[in-house]
Design an enzyme around this catalytic site. Structure first.
Site, mmCIF file in Angstrom:
data_model
loop_
_atom_site.group_PDB
_atom_site.id
_atom_site.type_symbol
_atom_site.label_atom_id
_atom_site.label_comp_id
_atom_site.label_asym_id
_atom_site.label_seq_id
_atom_site.Cartn_x
_atom_site.Cartn_y
_atom_site.Cartn_z
ATOM 1 N N GLU A 1 0.811 -1.213 0.000
ATOM 2 C CA GLU A 1 0.000 0.000 0.000
ATOM 3 C C GLU A 1 0.846 1.266 0.000
ATOM 4 O OE1 GLU A 1 -3.547 2.144 2.620
ATOM 5 O OE2 GLU A 1 -3.213 -0.012 2.772
ATOM 6 N N LYS B 1 -7.672 0.029 11.363
ATOM 7 C CA LYS B 1 -7.048 -0.481 10.142
ATOM 8 C C LYS B 1 -5.798 0.317 9.830
ATOM 9 C CE LYS B 1 -6.359 -0.860 5.493
ATOM 10 N NZ LYS B 1 -5.546 0.024 4.609
ATOM 11 N N ASP C 1 3.510 -13.863 12.287
ATOM 12 C CA ASP C 1 2.150 -14.235 11.890
ATOM 13 C C ASP C 1 1.236 -13.011 11.926
ATOM 14 O OD1 ASP C 1 -0.398 -15.301 11.576
ATOM 15 O OD2 ASP C 1 -0.014 -17.040 12.844
ATOM 16 N N HIS D 1 -2.128 10.370 -0.104
ATOM 17 C CA HIS D 1 -2.157 8.968 -0.514
ATOM 18 C C HIS D 1 -2.177 8.840 -2.030
ATOM 19 C CE1 HIS D 1 -3.116 4.696 -0.446
ATOM 20 N NE2 HIS D 1 -4.111 4.947 -1.278
#
Length: 422
Positions: free
Chosen positions: A84, A262, A278, A376
């Site tokens: 991202e 998030k 993990d 972004h």
């Protein structure tokens, strides 16, 4: 092309190259596609084949380095693996803005993991609960005998909890084995202990044991991070108040809190992945912890101090390790640990928490000022240029025009590229 089927007898027995050929035959892949799959980059095909089943290649994710971080007084470079745009830049910018106030301070609650043993078909569950608690010494001996290596390194059984829960199929007695896993994430160790203890629990109580597995809600393995951003560093009271309003929104609304968290996990998962840990275990624990109050809420808290500066804190469960799994066998993961100077699992978890806090700061600041899309999409423009077919120097030229136009779309990029080539 061979007959389209997913039934490939003995597929797992084939070496990776033969698996590629078999899949290519069924899926109709040409030689170029097969060559692409066989190029496993800096992870040897044999090493990849030892990590998971039915390997046909690797999925390379960009690896970036977050700069400017001071964590517990130490200058720290942090590798981050993510697809991202803007994630690495966001951490670097947030870290730069709190350098003058000392950077980010972290702490942990220790390295305790929980293994659960489920007991059912007990007529008197409260009685059984006490029976189990009375066998604490035997349970400790069984657990420590299960992993003598962990014991030699200072880990092992630490405590015992037993709960009675009412399920739809009747009451169940759930035993928690509290285990210090040291520098290991600990899943294999605590799972083995749960399986070793289960027959004894069934024998003592006359019940039947079913599930014997760790809990990813590692609330005995919390990591914390805190930092201060001065008004001068962030751009004044208006920016601070906008960020506090954004946090307040997340604190009362689960729809907003999900996106808030998030953003934190953008950083947390990127460092977790870069070090071969993990990501799914870390993510599930984080989100479960965020909902413990009965409402899903932010993992961070934001306030202003007595001088009007912005302060942020992060607290979350974080089970990561340096021993075992891809962390030990993946050469890139080992290099990432070396770059960040993480020689213990505790140091790694502290670094990850610092990145999570910095990531959240940048997201809140963007929301409170220019909006999340401006920065972004400016960074995402290169991806769009590549999607449009740009190569080499064309990528920079196309992305620059996209940003200048303020319209970062593939169709616009295709028009720009066509014009440049003419």
């Amino acid at each position: 092309m061979a007959e389209k089927t997913s039934r490939i007898a003995g597929f797992y027995k084939l070496p990776p190259e033969e698996r590629v050929a078999r899949v290519a035959e069924i899926a109709g892949l040409d030689e170029a596609a097969q060559a692409h799959l066989r190029n496993t980059g800096n992870l040897d095909a044999a090493a990849a084949d030892a990590m998971i089943e039915n390997v046909i290649g690797t999925m390379n994710i960009p690896l970036g380095v977050a700069t400017n971080l001071i964590i517990d007084g130490e200058e720290t470079l942090v590798p981050m693996a993510t697809e991202e745009s803007s994630v690495v830049a966001a951490v670097s910018n947030a870290a730069r803005q709190c350098r003058d106030s000392g950077g980010i301070t972290t702490s942990t609650s220790g390295a305790l993991m929980i293994a659960q043993v489920q007991l059912v078909n007990v007529a008197n569950p409260e009685y059984a609960r006490l029976q189990i608690l009375e066998h604490r010494a035997e349970i400790k001996a069984i657990c420590d005998d299960t992993d003598p290596v962990l014991l030699r390194h200072g880990g092992g059984f630490r405590d015992l909890e037993v709960r009675v829960l009412e399920g739809r199929r009747g009451p169940m007695v759930v035993t928690h084995l509290i285990v210090d896993t040291g520098d290991a994430m600990g899943a294999n160790a605590v799972n083995s202990m749960a399986e070793a203890v289960a027959p004894s629990i069934a024998s003592w109580t006359g019940g039947q044991t079913y599930l014997r597995i760790l809990s990813n809600l590692a609330d005995r393995r919390l990591v914390r991070a805190r930092a201060t951003w001065t008004l001068d560093a962030i751009g004044g009271e208006g920016v601070r108040d906008g960020m506090l309003a954004a946090f307040d929104f997340a604190d009362v609304d689960p729809y907003r809190a999900a996106t808030h968290n998030k953003g934190i996990m953008n950083g947390v998962s990127a460092v977790t992945l870069a070090t071969g840990n993990d990501t799914r275990a870390v993510e599930s624990g984080a989100h479960a912890y965020a909902a413990q109050s009965g409402q899903y809420r932010p993992l961070t808290r934001w306030e202003q101090d007595a001088d009007g500066n912005l302060t942020g804190v992060l607290e979350m469960p974080l089970a990561v390790g340096l021993i075992g799994g891809a962390t030990r066998s993946h050469p890139t993961a080992q290099l990432c640990l070396e770059i960040m100077g993480a020689r213990t699992a505790e140091r790694l978890s502290r670094t990850i928490a610092a990145v999570g806090l910095a990531q959240n700061f940048s997201a809140l600041k963007a929301l409170a000022t220019t909006g999340i899309q401006k920065g972004h999409m400016a960074l995402h423009a290169k991806n769009i240029a590549v999607m449009a077919g740009a190569t080499g120097d064309e990528v920079e030229a196309v992305s620059a025009e996209l940003v200048k136009a303020g319209t970062v779309r593939v169709d616009v990029a295709e028009e720009i590229l066509q014009r440049l080539r003419q």
